[in-house]
Write an enzyme that holds these catalytic residues in place. Structure first.
Site, PDB file in Angstrom:
ATOM      1  N   GLU A 173      27.754  49.520  48.992  1.00 14.03           N
ATOM      2  CA  GLU A 173      28.249  48.191  49.403  1.00 14.03           C
ATOM      3  C   GLU A 173      28.749  48.189  50.847  1.00 14.03           C
ATOM      4  O   GLU A 173      29.881  47.796  51.148  1.00 14.03           O
ATOM      5  CB  GLU A 173      29.344  47.711  48.441  1.00 14.03           C
ATOM      6  CG  GLU A 173      28.809  47.431  47.057  1.00 14.03           C
ATOM      7  CD  GLU A 173      29.811  46.750  46.123  1.00 14.03           C
ATOM      8  OE1 GLU A 173      31.012  46.796  46.402  1.00 14.03           O
ATOM      9  OE2 GLU A 173      29.364  46.164  45.122  1.00 14.03           O
ATOM     10  N   GLU A 370      24.366  48.128  39.918  1.00 18.57           N
ATOM     11  CA  GLU A 370      25.654  47.752  39.323  1.00 18.57           C
ATOM     12  C   GLU A 370      25.578  46.323  38.808  1.00 18.57           C
ATOM     13  O   GLU A 370      25.120  45.430  39.533  1.00 18.57           O
ATOM     14  CB  GLU A 370      26.798  47.787  40.348  1.00 18.57           C
ATOM     15  CG  GLU A 370      27.285  49.155  40.709  1.00 18.57           C
ATOM     16  CD  GLU A 370      28.485  49.129  41.635  1.00 18.57           C
ATOM     17  OE1 GLU A 370      29.314  48.185  41.538  1.00 18.57           O
ATOM     18  OE2 GLU A 370      28.584  50.048  42.459  1.00 18.57           O
TER      19      GLU A 370
HETATM   20  C1  BG6 Z   1      31.692  47.380  43.177  1.00 17.94           C
HETATM   21  C2  BG6 Z   1      31.934  48.808  43.520  1.00 17.94           C
HETATM   22  O1  BG6 Z   1      32.207  46.627  44.211  1.00 17.94           O
HETATM   23  O2  BG6 Z   1      32.349  46.822  42.100  1.00 17.94           O
HETATM   24  C3  BG6 Z   1      32.589  49.634  42.437  1.00 17.94           C
HETATM   25  O3  BG6 Z   1      30.796  49.442  44.001  1.00 17.94           O
HETATM   26  C4  BG6 Z   1      33.627  48.792  41.725  1.00 17.94           C
HETATM   27  O4  BG6 Z   1      33.132  50.798  43.008  1.00 17.94           O
HETATM   28  C5  BG6 Z   1      32.896  47.623  41.081  1.00 17.94           C
HETATM   29  O5  BG6 Z   1      34.403  49.476  40.808  1.00 17.94           O
HETATM   30  C6  BG6 Z   1      33.786  46.756  40.231  1.00 17.94           C
HETATM   31  O6  BG6 Z   1      34.928  46.384  40.941  1.00 17.94           O
HETATM   32  P1  BG6 Z   1      36.374  46.567  40.348  1.00 17.94           P
HETATM   33  O7  BG6 Z   1      37.263  46.237  41.463  1.00 17.94           O
HETATM   34  O8  BG6 Z   1      36.465  45.627  39.217  1.00 17.94           O
HETATM   35  O9  BG6 Z   1      36.473  47.993  39.932  1.00 17.94           O
END
Ligand code: BG6
Length: 472
Positions: A173, A370
């Protein structure tokens, strides 16, 4: 769906491993961030403060328990598992000439265990972390020397794991830092701690350029070492919709998307897009980028577009002729979609939109590395977790992904669900924002047995993979 489709799950080293000083690991930037919450941001403490709680120090102790966790991934039928290499395990301070053998061995063992279970490792080199020594000694990515240190780190990893890992990504990201009002995004993307009165925007653009150059160099090194490597970039792909079809809203959305997605244009097309060159000129920024750097960018285009997808954003026109965009002030609610408890908009169709947008623009394979649903789960007395809300969210997103593949013809390499095992939330440092198919008994304050329990979504995802996405 192709038989080779990579179904799996994703995490990042610092959010699961723990073992923060084990095997000679140095301190990395995530180790100096305290626990926070939706209402109170995580603090950054330049020195470790005994009175604070740092959730990444132990995380879910994956460092010692990965075999048990991989057995559960195997049971779900994972074809791949995305994680990252903690840079500070390999180069504890970041600027050493020689890598730390114990750190390298840990990832050898981890990748061997995955391969033994027919699970392909999908590896990010820098997922929101870097050795803290590079921050204190060099000021992080504001310093050109970081390119050399990253190159060294990348080369060591590519050489060492050339027969174990095929799919790589350089920076996780990378575009998050465009939201430079967030201190933790800038620290974790770029290792930058701002001084009073600095022009944050100019510094972040300079750091971003150095990272893009370093990424291009890494892609080139990777292909020289093993031409079969697939090296991708990784974008937080949050499309920004216009609030309405009014030409002002439409144009504002174009400007907003430019500010987030220029990173991808450089990664995939190998040059700084005209709209950013014109922006840098208008701002009068003196950015350090040489003719040689420009050639490097051209030579290091990525093989696929890796991206995270959680939500879409919406913006309204404001009459600014330059279409300037500030993520802290220029977003508005989209009346057609709801939000999670953490205020994240839920928009499954946005995933189909995104896949089409990316494929139309770059004609490169895409990889959804993701996607997931952060929620407060309850472990019942019977040790069950009924997370139908998570199943619903994932089901709707997978349906949209399938439409993009089967109807629209988008090339998608795989789909990895974020936080397939509960882990430390990046943004808040909490444990209670859970994404996993596997519940980990660990609480926000660090208490808990660390025992693992299967949630209802565990069996559900198993059948999704077994049926190649037919049984949703
Ligand atoms: C993404 C990241 O932004 O979102 C992860 O690559 C992150 O590292 C994921 O954990 C979810 O975000 P959060 O803040 O809910 O953990």
């Amino acid at each position: 769906m192709k038989a080779s489709f990579l179904w799996g799950g994703a995490v990042a080293a610092h959010q699961v491993e723990g073992g923060w000083r084990d095997g000679g690991k140095g301190i990395n930037v995530s180790d100096i961030m305290t626990v926070g919450s939706h209402a109170s941001p995580r603090k950054i403490t330049p020195v470790i403060d005994e009175n604070e709680f740092y959730p990444n120090h132990e995380a879910i102790d994956f460092y010692h328990r990965y075999k048990e966790d991989i057995a559960l991934f195997k049971e779900m039928g994972f074809k791949c598992f995305r994680t990252s290499i903690s840079w500070a395990r390999i180069f504890p301070q970041g600027d050493e000439e020689q890598p730390n053998e114990a750190g390298l061995r840990f990832y050898d063992d981890l990748f061997d265990e995955l391969l033994k279970n027919d699970i392909q490792p999908v590896i990010t080199l820098s997922h929101f972390e870097m050795p803290y020594g590079l921050v204190t000694k060099y000021g992080g990515w504001r310093n050109r020397q970081l390119i050399t240190f990253f190159e060294r780190f990348a080369r060591v990893c590519f050489e060492r794991y050339k027969d174990k890992v095929k799919y790589w990504m350089t920076f996780n990201e990378i575009n998050n830092q465009a939201n430079y009002q967030s201190d933790i995004s800038v620290l974790t993307n770029s290792g930058i701690l701002f001084q009073e009165g600095e022009d944050k925007e100019e510094i972040v653009y300079q750091a971003s350029l150095y990272e893009l150059i370093a990424s291009a160099k890494a892609v080139k090194i990777a292909h020289d070492i093993n031409p079969d490597f697939m090296v991708g970039c990784m974008m937080a792909m949050t499309p920004i919709y216009p609030y309405s079809c009014s030409p002002d809203d439409m144009l504002k959305a174009v400007g907003a998307n430019h500010k987030r997605f220029w990173y991808l244009d450089v990664h995939a097309r190998g040059k700084i897009p005209a709209y950013m060159q014109s922006f840098f000129k208008r701002k009068g920024y003196h950015l350090d980028i040489t003719e040689e750097d420009i050639a490097t960018l051209k030579d290091g285009c990525v093989d696929y577009i890796g991206f995270s997808y959680y939500m879409s954003f919406t913006t309204k026109g404001d009459g600014n002729e330059y279409l300037d965009y500030n993520e802290a002030t220029d977003l508005c609610d989209n009346p057609y979609i709801s939000k999670t408890k953490w205020g994240w908009p839920i928009d499954a169709k946005g995933l189909r939109y995104t896949l089409n947008w990316l494929y139309d623009r770059y004609q490169l394979p895409t990889f959804i590395v993701e996607n997931g649903f952060g929620a407060i789960d309850v472990l019942e007395d019977s040790n069950q977790v009924h997370d139908q809300y998570r199943i619903n969210y994932l089901k709707e997103h997978i349906e949209q992904m399938k439409k993009a593949i089967e109807i629209d013809g988008v090339d998608v390499l795989g789909y990895t669900v974020w936080g397939c095992i509960d882990c430390v939330s990046f943004s808040t440092g909490e444990m209670k924002k859970r994404y996993g198919f596997i519940y980990v008994d660990k609480n926000n304050d660090g208490s808990g047995t660390l025992k693992r329990y299967k949630k209802d979504s565990f069996e559900w995802y198993k059948q999704v993979i077994a049926s190649q996405g037919d049984k949703l």
